[in-house]
Scaffold this motif. Structure first.
Motif, PDB file in Angstrom:
ATOM      1  N   THR A 141       0.832  -1.197   0.000  1.00 64.09           N
ATOM      2  CA  THR A 141       0.000   0.000   0.000  1.00 64.09           C
ATOM      3  C   THR A 141       0.865   1.245   0.000  1.00 64.09           C
ATOM      4  O   THR A 141       2.007   1.215   0.473  1.00 64.09           O
ATOM      5  CB  THR A 141      -0.924   0.023   1.236  1.00 64.09           C
ATOM      6  N   THR A 142       0.313   2.320  -0.522  1.00 63.42           N
ATOM      7  CA  THR A 142       0.977   3.620  -0.421  1.00 63.42           C
ATOM      8  C   THR A 142       0.451   4.402   0.777  1.00 63.42           C
ATOM      9  O   THR A 142       0.963   5.471   1.093  1.00 63.42           O
ATOM     10  CB  THR A 142       0.734   4.448  -1.697  1.00 63.42           C
ATOM     11  N   ALA A 143      -0.568   3.873   1.461  1.00 66.10           N
ATOM     12  CA  ALA A 143      -1.206   4.576   2.585  1.00 66.10           C
ATOM     13  C   ALA A 143      -0.502   4.213   3.881  1.00 66.10           C
ATOM     14  O   ALA A 143      -0.972   3.385   4.659  1.00 66.10           O
ATOM     15  CB  ALA A 143      -2.688   4.216   2.653  1.00 66.10           C
ATOM     16  N   THR A 144       0.647   4.832   4.086  1.00 66.41           N
ATOM     17  CA  THR A 144       1.476   4.525   5.257  1.00 66.41           C
ATOM     18  C   THR A 144       1.706   5.729   6.162  1.00 66.41           C
ATOM     19  O   THR A 144       2.434   5.625   7.152  1.00 66.41           O
ATOM     20  CB  THR A 144       2.840   3.983   4.806  1.00 66.41           C
ATOM     21  N   HIS A 145       1.099   6.856   5.831  1.00 65.52           N
ATOM     22  CA  HIS A 145       1.314   8.067   6.616  1.00 65.52           C
ATOM     23  C   HIS A 145       0.758   7.891   8.033  1.00 65.52           C
ATOM     24  O   HIS A 145      -0.407   7.523   8.212  1.00 65.52           O
ATOM     25  CB  HIS A 145       0.616   9.250   5.931  1.00 65.52           C
ATOM     26  N   GLY A 146       1.589   8.103   9.040  1.00 65.07           N
ATOM     27  CA  GLY A 146       1.148   8.009  10.420  1.00 65.07           C
ATOM     28  C   GLY A 146       1.111   6.605  10.989  1.00 65.07           C
ATOM     29  O   GLY A 146       0.528   6.386  12.051  1.00 65.07           O
ATOM     30  N   THR A 147       1.751   5.655  10.318  1.00 62.63           N
ATOM     31  CA  THR A 147       1.702   4.271  10.786  1.00 62.63           C
ATOM     32  C   THR A 147       2.264   4.125  12.196  1.00 62.63           C
ATOM     33  O   THR A 147       1.673   3.464  13.056  1.00 62.63           O
ATOM     34  CB  THR A 147       2.485   3.365   9.818  1.00 62.63           C
ATOM     35  N   GLY A 148       3.413   4.746  12.457  1.00 61.63           N
ATOM     36  CA  GLY A 148       4.031   4.629  13.782  1.00 61.63           C
ATOM     37  C   GLY A 148       3.201   5.291  14.866  1.00 61.63           C
ATOM     38  O   GLY A 148       3.033   4.729  15.959  1.00 61.63           O
ATOM     39  N   CYS A 149       2.674   6.475  14.574  1.00 57.95           N
ATOM     40  CA  CYS A 149       1.809   7.162  15.539  1.00 57.95           C
ATOM     41  C   CYS A 149       0.592   6.306  15.863  1.00 57.95           C
ATOM     42  O   CYS A 149       0.192   6.169  17.028  1.00 57.95           O
ATOM     43  CB  CYS A 149       1.329   8.495  14.975  1.00 57.95           C
ATOM     44  N   THR A 150       0.017   5.723  14.826  1.00 55.88           N
ATOM     45  CA  THR A 150      -1.203   4.947  14.985  1.00 55.88           C
ATOM     46  C   THR A 150      -0.955   3.687  15.801  1.00 55.88           C
ATOM     47  O   THR A 150      -1.761   3.327  16.677  1.00 55.88           O
ATOM     48  CB  THR A 150      -1.792   4.607  13.607  1.00 55.88           C
ATOM     49  N   LEU A 151       0.147   2.983  15.542  1.00 50.77           N
ATOM     50  CA  LEU A 151       0.429   1.761  16.291  1.00 50.77           C
ATOM     51  C   LEU A 151       0.646   2.057  17.773  1.00 50.77           C
ATOM     52  O   LEU A 151       0.085   1.373  18.644  1.00 50.77           O
ATOM     53  CB  LEU A 151       1.651   1.053  15.723  1.00 50.77           C
ATOM     54  N   SER A 152       1.441   3.056  18.082  1.00 49.76           N
ATOM     55  CA  SER A 152       1.721   3.353  19.489  1.00 49.76           C
ATOM     56  C   SER A 152       0.467   3.807  20.225  1.00 49.76           C
ATOM     57  O   SER A 152       0.244   3.440  21.387  1.00 49.76           O
ATOM     58  CB  SER A 152       2.831   4.406  19.609  1.00 49.76           C
ATOM     59  N   SER A 153      -0.381   4.585  19.556  1.00 46.72           N
ATOM     60  CA  SER A 153      -1.620   5.023  20.212  1.00 46.72           C
ATOM     61  C   SER A 153      -2.610   3.873  20.339  1.00 46.72           C
ATOM     62  O   SER A 153      -3.395   3.821  21.297  1.00 46.72           O
ATOM     63  CB  SER A 153      -2.245   6.209  19.480  1.00 46.72           C
ATOM     64  N   ALA A 154      -2.573   2.916  19.405  1.00 44.99           N
ATOM     65  CA  ALA A 154      -3.429   1.733  19.524  1.00 44.99           C
ATOM     66  C   ALA A 154      -3.009   0.893  20.730  1.00 44.99           C
ATOM     67  O   ALA A 154      -3.867   0.386  21.471  1.00 44.99           O
ATOM     68  CB  ALA A 154      -3.359   0.899  18.246  1.00 44.99           C
ATOM     69  N   ILE A 155      -1.726   0.741  20.937  1.00 47.84           N
ATOM     70  CA  ILE A 155      -1.239  -0.005  22.112  1.00 47.84           C
ATOM     71  C   ILE A 155      -1.713   0.680  23.384  1.00 47.84           C
ATOM     72  O   ILE A 155      -2.189   0.031  24.331  1.00 47.84           O
ATOM     73  CB  ILE A 155       0.295  -0.106  22.073  1.00 47.84           C
ATOM     74  N   ALA A 156      -1.594   2.013  23.420  1.00 49.10           N
ATOM     75  CA  ALA A 156      -2.031   2.760  24.598  1.00 49.10           C
ATOM     76  C   ALA A 156      -3.528   2.595  24.829  1.00 49.10           C
ATOM     77  O   ALA A 156      -3.986   2.360  25.958  1.00 49.10           O
ATOM     78  CB  ALA A 156      -1.675   4.238  24.437  1.00 49.10           C
ATOM     79  N   ALA A 157      -4.318   2.706  23.771  1.00 46.08           N
ATOM     80  CA  ALA A 157      -5.776   2.611  23.902  1.00 46.08           C
ATOM     81  C   ALA A 157      -6.206   1.240  24.388  1.00 46.08           C
ATOM     82  O   ALA A 157      -7.172   1.108  25.162  1.00 46.08           O
ATOM     83  CB  ALA A 157      -6.439   2.918  22.562  1.00 46.08           C
ATOM     84  N   LEU A 158      -5.490   0.196  23.972  1.00 51.44           N
ATOM     85  CA  LEU A 158      -5.895  -1.173  24.285  1.00 51.44           C
ATOM     86  C   LEU A 158      -5.343  -1.688  25.611  1.00 51.44           C
ATOM     87  O   LEU A 158      -5.881  -2.644  26.173  1.00 51.44           O
ATOM     88  CB  LEU A 158      -5.457  -2.107  23.149  1.00 51.44           C
ATOM     89  N   ARG A 159      -4.282  -1.055  26.108  1.00 52.21           N
ATOM     90  CA  ARG A 159      -3.657  -1.579  27.330  1.00 52.21           C
ATOM     91  C   ARG A 159      -4.622  -1.669  28.516  1.00 52.21           C
ATOM     92  O   ARG A 159      -4.613  -2.689  29.238  1.00 52.21           O
ATOM     93  CB  ARG A 159      -2.431  -0.723  27.715  1.00 52.21           C
ATOM     94  N   PRO A 160      -5.490  -0.676  28.780  1.00 47.76           N
ATOM     95  CA  PRO A 160      -6.406  -0.808  29.927  1.00 47.76           C
ATOM     96  C   PRO A 160      -7.377  -1.977  29.817  1.00 47.76           C
ATOM     97  O   PRO A 160      -7.970  -2.374  30.816  1.00 47.76           O
ATOM     98  CB  PRO A 160      -7.154   0.537  29.921  1.00 47.76           C
ATOM     99  N   ARG A 161      -7.532  -2.547  28.628  1.00 45.44           N
ATOM    100  CA  ARG A 161      -8.469  -3.644  28.421  1.00 45.44           C
ATOM    101  C   ARG A 161      -7.789  -5.014  28.509  1.00 45.44           C
ATOM    102  O   ARG A 161      -8.440  -6.044  28.319  1.00 45.44           O
ATOM    103  CB  ARG A 161      -9.162  -3.485  27.063  1.00 45.44           C
ATOM    104  N   HIS A 162      -6.488  -5.029  28.742  1.00 45.73           N
ATOM    105  CA  HIS A 162      -5.737  -6.280  28.814  1.00 45.73           C
ATOM    106  C   HIS A 162      -4.980  -6.358  30.134  1.00 45.73           C
ATOM    107  O   HIS A 162      -4.683  -5.336  30.760  1.00 45.73           O
ATOM    108  CB  HIS A 162      -4.748  -6.370  27.652  1.00 45.73           C
TER     109      HIS A 162
END
Length: 276
Positions: free
Chosen positions: A210-231
């Motif tokens: 894909t060419t749609a890679t803008h913000g991939t690192g920001c998105t992954l780290s924020s996804a980890i943060a968002a999901l941590r309270p649920r695990h």
């Protein structure tokens, strides 16, 4: 009427991206998509599109401090994601705030943002030492291979076999847990290396063309943060975040945003965002 349970509250401390694919904007979208209530403190304003960054304006440190202190006096923060900090003074200020009450024991995911997807530098060279000093405060750090090389003052590794040793050296700098992202390495799979007290784990997934890679690192780290309270632990949150990001990458081009590296599709799971 029964009150709904309070959602986990996630705080993004990062720069602003007017194109909406990275930075605070990506973090807030990710928090919302994954069921967390998003709050933010802006550290830098950028003039940015999918084609690159043309200007960075650092927010004065007293304004960053006031944003944090005003917020935490009123809102209980469950997890913090730290992204672009731009300068040594900003890094040091955020470090102080994260080691002071009420954030002193709040879980922190640190994405040591240094260069944008388009290649624009987002961290002053003289700020690297300050970022190294911040590593022990983070519960998880999420550098990619080039960022890890800068933190370690060495050349980027060239193969998957080199990832475990590089992750160990990052832990030697004080990092508690390392997610070393191998997306810059060649191969049919996207391989990241997870290292904590239980040893290294290679986390594998399909490499999405894909060419749609803008913000991939920001998105992954924020996804980890968002999901941590649920695990119960960090690794399950990391695994879920990676799977979710894979689908966000897979659907990114359907948005048709910009003429450069477009954003991932943060709301790929929401029906209203699906296109014919």
């Amino acid at each position: 009427m029964t009150a709904l349970p309070r959602p986990p509250v996630a705080l993004s401390v990062a720069g602003s991206d007017p194109s909406g694919g990275a930075g605070v904007q990506a973090d807030l979208k990710t928090f919302s998509a994954l069921g967390a209530y998003g709050t933010c403190v802006i550290t830098a304003l950028t003039a940015q599109s999918t084609r690159g960054v043309t200007l960075v304006h650092e927010v004065p440190v007293d304004v960053v401090r006031a944003q944090v202190e005003t917020l935490v006096e009123d809102v209980r923060i469950d997890v913090v994601k730290v992204g672009m900090l731009a300068s040594a003074e900003l890094v040091e200020t955020v470090h102080e705030l994260l080691t002071s009450e009420p954030l002193a024991t709040t879980p922190v995911v640190l994405d040591p943002v240094m260069v944008s997807t388009s290649g624009s530098r987002l961290l002053a060279p003289e700020a690297v030492d300050a970022v190294r000093a911040l590593l022990p405060r983070a519960d998880v750090i999420t550098p990619n291979v080039p960022e890890a090389a800068v933190l370690l003052d060495e050349s980027p590794v060239g193969s998957e076999a080199d990832l475990p040793e590089q992750a160990r050296r990052l832990r030697a700098l004080g990092a508690r847990r390392v997610l070393l992202k191998g997306g810059h390495l060649d191969g049919l799979e996207a391989v990241d290396l997870w290292l904590d007290d239980d040893g290294p784990f290679a986390l594998r997934g399909p490499r999405v063309p894909t060419t749609a890679t803008h913000g991939t690192g920001c998105t992954l780290s924020s996804a980890i943060a968002a999901l941590r309270p649920r695990h119960e632990g960090w690794l399950p949150a990391v695994r879920e975040a990676r799977g979710w990001l894979t689908e966000a990458l897979r659907h990114g081009e359907s948005l048709g945003i910009g003429s450069g590296a477009g954003p991932v599709h943060h709301f790929h799971e929401q029906r209203r965002w699906q296109h014919p």
